[in-house]
Design an enzyme around this catalytic site. Structure first.
Site, PDB file in Angstrom:
ATOM      1  CG  ASN A   1     -54.532   0.790  96.869  1.00 16.95           C
ATOM      2  OD1 ASN A   1     -55.633   0.174  96.996  1.00 16.95           O
ATOM      3  ND2 ASN A   1     -54.447   1.728  97.622  1.00 16.95           N
TER       4      ASN A   1
ATOM      5  CE  LYS B   1     -55.442   4.409  95.345  1.00 17.08           C
ATOM      6  NZ  LYS B   1     -55.213   5.860  95.378  1.00 17.08           N
TER       7      LYS B   1
ATOM      8  CG  HIS C   1     -53.783   4.372 100.961  1.00 16.07           C
ATOM      9  ND1 HIS C   1     -54.476   5.857 100.517  1.00 16.07           N
ATOM     10  CD2 HIS C   1     -52.989   4.119  99.665  1.00 16.07           C
ATOM     11  CE1 HIS C   1     -54.211   5.832  99.270  1.00 16.07           C
ATOM     12  NE2 HIS C   1     -53.149   4.854  98.924  1.00 16.07           N
TER      13      HIS C   1
ATOM     14  CD  GLU D   1     -57.189   7.089  98.208  1.00 17.74           C
ATOM     15  OE1 GLU D   1     -57.310   5.954  98.375  1.00 17.74           O
ATOM     16  OE2 GLU D   1     -56.184   7.504  97.152  1.00 17.74           O
TER      17      GLU D   1
ATOM     18  CD  GLU E   1     -49.278   5.241  97.877  1.00 18.97           C
ATOM     19  OE1 GLU E   1     -49.184   4.606  96.675  1.00 18.97           O
ATOM     20  OE2 GLU E   1     -50.348   5.427  98.538  1.00 18.97           O
TER      21      GLU E   1
ATOM     22  N   GLY F   1     -53.284  10.100  92.223  1.00 16.25           N
ATOM     23  CA  GLY F   1     -54.568  10.148  91.328  1.00 16.25           C
ATOM     24  C   GLY F   1     -54.491  11.441  90.649  1.00 16.25           C
TER      25      GLY F   1
ATOM     26  CB  SER G   1     -49.496   9.710  89.060  1.00 20.37           C
ATOM     27  OG  SER G   1     -50.588  10.194  89.267  1.00 20.37           O
TER      28      SER G   1
HETATM   29  O1  LIG Z   1     -52.623   5.882  96.180  1.00 17.78           O
HETATM   30  C1  LIG Z   1     -52.021   5.154  95.549  1.00 17.78           C
HETATM   31  C2  LIG Z   1     -51.566   3.666  95.468  1.00 17.78           C
HETATM   32  O2  LIG Z   1     -51.995   3.208  96.923  1.00 17.78           O
HETATM   33  C3  LIG Z   1     -51.556   5.527  93.983  1.00 17.78           C
HETATM   34  O3  LIG Z   1     -52.766   5.762  93.293  1.00 17.78           O
HETATM   35  P1  LIG Z   1     -52.526   6.522  91.852  1.00 17.78           P
HETATM   36  O4  LIG Z   1     -51.493   5.254  91.241  1.00 17.78           O
HETATM   37  O5  LIG Z   1     -53.895   5.995  91.139  1.00 17.78           O
HETATM   38  O6  LIG Z   1     -51.899   7.962  91.766  1.00 17.78           O
END
Ligand SMILES: O=C(CO)COP(=O)(O)O
Length: 248
Positions: A9, A11, A94, A96, A166, A172, A212
């Site tokens: 992903n 982003k 997601h 976010e 997640e 992150g 992560s």
């Molecule tokens: O949100 C994520 C994937 O959708 C995970 O992000 P990270 O791998 O950067 O922690």
């Protein structure tokens, strides 16, 4: 046996040029992967990335979409548009999107149904905040997200669907849930889906871990009984790191 599936992903990262550079680099590096590989660029890079990856073992997903086919929804993208581009997967709900764009479980469910209406495979994200984890409500929160987000599907659709667990506190932050903790929540998700759609379909559904994920964490994660892949953020933006994860 469930075939593992690992998705990147991206982003809100990478210009069109940078996106093409990344997938050109990835093509050879992941050509022998034993899992299914998916990349999810921004909308602006989707068309070019789909073209660049034709004939390879890498599929393309979108990071979001609207649930309507078309209409007066300024700034939105519909499932019809994604399907016409040759996109195969779509990330839905997601954390976010839930946190910054007020997406609810009800919207998630509408999007999941819309994805199937147009032949896209949803990757549905669920996860708890640190507060929720510390107050021991992880299972309740995840249970509700699954119950509402995956309502009104058929068992055939459930068998194709992908869930990404997640934990929000692991995204992150460099903190990963232990592989065992992630596996126990993922098992809970499978049980919940089994209650809704039967054990047989729940056993076929694939569930990824996200938060992560790195080359150094993937082996142990993939060795768990119920973790069927990963949804990778930061580490999917570099050829060498994503290739190392996919070739775990
Ligand atoms: O949100 C994520 C994937 O959708 C995970 O992000 P990270 O791998 O950067 O922690």
């Amino acid at each position: 046996m469930r075939t593992p599936i690992i998705a990147g992903n991206w982003k809100m990262h990478k210009t069109l040029e940078e996106s093409l550079e990344l997938v050109k680099g990835l093509k050879d590096e992941v050509s022998k992967a034993k899992c299914q590989v998916v990349v999810c660029p921004t909308f602006l890079s989707l068309a070019a990335v789909v073209q660049e990856l034709k004939g390879t073992n890498i599929d393309v997903g979108a990071q979001n979409m609207h649930f309507e086919d078309q209409g007066a929804y300024t700034g939105e993208i519909s499932p019809v548009m994604l399907k016409h581009l040759g996109v195969k997967y779509v990330i839905i709900g997601h954390s976010e999107r839930r946190q910054y764009f007020a997406e609810t479980d009800d919207m998630v469910n509408k999007k999941v149904l819309a994805a199937y209406k147009h032949g896209l495979i949803p990757i549905v994200c669920v996860g708890e905040t640190l507060n929720e984890r510390e107050s021991n409500s992880t299972f309740e929160i995840i249970g509700n997200q699954i119950k509402k987000g995956l309502a009104n599907l058929t068992s055939e659709q459930i068998e194709e669907l992908i869930v990404a667990y997640e934990p929000i506190w692991a995204i992150g932050t460099g903190k990963t849930a232990t592989a065992q903790d992630a596996n126990s929540v993922i098992k809970y998700i499978r049980d919940k889906v089994a209650q809704m759609y039967g054990k047989e379909s729940a056993e076929k559904m694939r569930i990824q871990y996200g938060g992560s994920v790195k080359p150094s964490t993937i082996k142990e994660q993939m060795a768990q009984s119920d973790i069927d892949g990963a949804l990778v953020g930061g580490a999917s933006l570099k050829v060498d790191e994503f290739a190392a994860i996919v070739n775990f």
